[in-house]
Scaffold this active site. Structure first.
Site, PDB file in Angstrom:
ATOM      1  N   GLY A  12      53.135  72.736  49.447  1.00  0.00           N
ATOM      2  CA  GLY A  12      53.951  73.869  49.906  1.00  0.00           C
ATOM      3  C   GLY A  12      55.293  73.886  49.189  1.00  0.00           C
ATOM      4  O   GLY A  12      55.933  72.851  49.044  1.00  0.00           O
ATOM      5  N   VAL A  25      64.431  67.795  34.067  1.00  0.00           N
ATOM      6  CA  VAL A  25      64.332  68.287  32.691  1.00  0.00           C
ATOM      7  C   VAL A  25      65.627  68.006  31.917  1.00  0.00           C
ATOM      8  O   VAL A  25      65.610  67.446  30.812  1.00  0.00           O
ATOM      9  CB  VAL A  25      64.022  69.815  32.677  1.00  0.00           C
ATOM     10  CG1 VAL A  25      64.134  70.384  31.266  1.00  0.00           C
ATOM     11  CG2 VAL A  25      62.635  70.064  33.258  1.00  0.00           C
ATOM     12  N   CYS A  74      45.501  71.511  45.733  1.00  0.00           N
ATOM     13  CA  CYS A  74      44.387  71.479  44.772  1.00  0.00           C
ATOM     14  C   CYS A  74      43.233  70.608  45.269  1.00  0.00           C
ATOM     15  O   CYS A  74      43.341  69.384  45.341  1.00  0.00           O
ATOM     16  CB  CYS A  74      44.923  70.951  43.436  1.00  0.00           C
ATOM     17  SG  CYS A  74      43.700  70.878  42.135  1.00  0.00           S
ATOM     18  N   SER A 106      50.696  65.732  48.239  1.00  0.00           N
ATOM     19  CA  SER A 106      50.917  65.700  46.788  1.00  0.00           C
ATOM     20  C   SER A 106      51.235  64.285  46.332  1.00  0.00           C
ATOM     21  O   SER A 106      50.778  63.832  45.273  1.00  0.00           O
ATOM     22  CB  SER A 106      52.069  66.620  46.418  1.00  0.00           C
ATOM     23  OG  SER A 106      51.844  67.896  46.945  1.00  0.00           O
ATOM     24  N   ASP A 129      59.198  70.009  55.739  1.00  0.00           N
ATOM     25  CA  ASP A 129      58.842  69.318  56.989  1.00  0.00           C
ATOM     26  C   ASP A 129      59.674  68.069  57.288  1.00  0.00           C
ATOM     27  O   ASP A 129      59.706  67.612  58.421  1.00  0.00           O
ATOM     28  CB  ASP A 129      57.359  68.911  56.953  1.00  0.00           C
ATOM     29  CG  ASP A 129      56.438  70.109  56.810  1.00  0.00           C
ATOM     30  OD1 ASP A 129      56.858  71.223  57.162  1.00  0.00           O
ATOM     31  OD2 ASP A 129      55.295  69.926  56.340  1.00  0.00           O
ATOM     32  N   GLY A 187      71.206  75.273  69.884  1.00  0.00           N
ATOM     33  CA  GLY A 187      71.457  75.253  71.329  1.00  0.00           C
ATOM     34  C   GLY A 187      70.265  75.700  72.168  1.00  0.00           C
ATOM     35  O   GLY A 187      70.443  76.311  73.232  1.00  0.00           O
ATOM     36  N   LYS A 215      71.337  82.137  85.247  1.00  0.00           N
ATOM     37  CA  LYS A 215      71.120  82.006  83.792  1.00  0.00           C
ATOM     38  C   LYS A 215      70.571  83.316  83.230  1.00  0.00           C
ATOM     39  O   LYS A 215      69.722  83.955  83.847  1.00  0.00           O
ATOM     40  CB  LYS A 215      70.150  80.844  83.529  1.00  0.00           C
ATOM     41  CG  LYS A 215      70.008  80.501  82.086  1.00  0.00           C
ATOM     42  CD  LYS A 215      69.961  78.999  81.873  1.00  0.00           C
ATOM     43  CE  LYS A 215      69.827  78.643  80.408  1.00  0.00           C
ATOM     44  NZ  LYS A 215      71.041  78.913  79.638  1.00  0.00           N
TER      45      LYS A 215
END
Ligand code: F6P
Length: 320
Positions: A12, A25, A74, A106, A129, A187, A215
């Site tokens: 993902g 790179v 894959c 992966s 995650d 919250g 509430k």
């Protein structure tokens, strides 16, 4: 010292993968080492979809979500024949080491490739995650948590206006980190995670009591691994007199321009990974521990299950 390496993103996508690949790179090129980009995760290795990169190939990407290299889950990589073909395609091009940026699955694929072929491999935890063992942080988790907070803020406005309960389902696979941290920061009244048991019956009783005292709204954040917002919302609606709605945030959590934290940490990890693999290190994953870059054994990272910090659950209970 290695002369040619490759980098790929897999699984993902997560915000910050671009910053990370860019750092790999540019560090390699700075060190005078040839670097290849592999498109679409392990698919690209199998389909020979890779190219030698220059500095400009990673220009104008640090601010972008997704991954410019493309990514995939894959199935072919799960078979030893697939992994051998991928190895051959690397060797044919003179590529001597591989940096894999991805989540649990992966990194598992990377661990198998290293064990079977001896190819030097360095992993970097790229997933919203935050479920990779051995590191406090995975690339993209901060941006995703901020996206969730934005949703919580908006849901609170409408929940308060209507005196409603709203149940929000967030991602995280089998891990509750995203729900817990975003729930605390936003919250939320209740945060339901796979690592902690919860009791809907007593929650409903407490909610009714709170409403009797005036509430105006209740927000419940549920991690996808702990249940579905639809089921939990339906249960609350059937067991209380509180008008209840639910919402599933979905893939919005995966996109977006990465936060400062994700850009900087991803860049730090990318630099360390490039330096490590160039120097011949293998079978490590770089992550963070208490704010510092650390290396973890790759096989340990994929064979252990990360635990949610119990202090989070305690804090959520105190703040409720
Ligand atoms: O691992 C990242 C993640 O977004 C998980 O939170 C979620 O369970 C899964 O990927 C969704 O996968 P897909 O994009 O393949 O539907």
């Amino acid at each position: 010292m290695l002369k040619s390496i490759a980098v790929m993103t897999s699984g993902g996508d997560s915000p910050g993968m671009n910053a990370c690949a860019r750092a790999v790179v540019r560090t390699a090129l700075y060190e005078g080492v040839e670097v290849w980009g592999i498109n679409n995760g392990y698919h690209g290795l199998l389909d020979e979809d890779m190219y030698q990169m220059e500095r400009k190939d990673v220009g104008d990407i640090i601010q972008r979500g997704g991954t410019f290299l493309g990514t995939a889950r894959c199935k072919r990589w799960e078979k030893p024949e697939g992994r051998m073909l991928g190895y051959k395609n690397l060797v044919d091009r003179g590529i001597q080491g591989l940096v894999v940026i991805g989540g649990d699955g992966s990194l598992r694929g990377a661990s198998l490739l290293s064990k079977e072929t001896g190819l030097p491999i360095v992993g970097l935890p790229g997933t919203i995650d935050n479920d990779v063992w051995g590191t406090d942080y995975t690339i993209g988790c901060d941006t995703a948590a901020n996206t969730i907070i934005d949703a919580i803020n908006k849901l609170r406005d409408t929940a308060s206006a209507h005196r409603r309960c709203i149940v929000l389902e967030v991602m995280g696979h089998r891990c509750g980190w995203l729900a817990m941290t975003a729930g605390i920061a936003g919250g939320a009244e209740y945060i339901l995670v796979p690592e902690e048991e919860y009791d809907l019956e007593s929650m409903c009783k407490d909610m009714e009591e709170a409403y009797k005292k005036g509430k105006r709204y209740i927000l419940v954040v549920v991690a996808e691994g702990a249940g579905s917002a639809k089921d939990i919302g339906t249960y609350i609606a059937e067991h209380t007199n509180i008008d209840t709605r639910y919402s599933v945030l979905g893939h919005i959590q995966r996109g977006g321009s990465p936060t400062v934290i994700d850009r900087v940490k991803a860049s730090q990890l990318g630099e360390q990974a490039a330096l490590a693999i160039i120097s011949g290190l293998s079978d490590v994953v770089f992550g963070f521990n208490k704010g510092h870059v650390v290396s973890i054994n790759l096989h340990d990272a994929v064979n252990n299950k990360k635990k949610l910090d119990p202090e989070y659950a305690h804090l959520a209970r105190v703040l409720f």
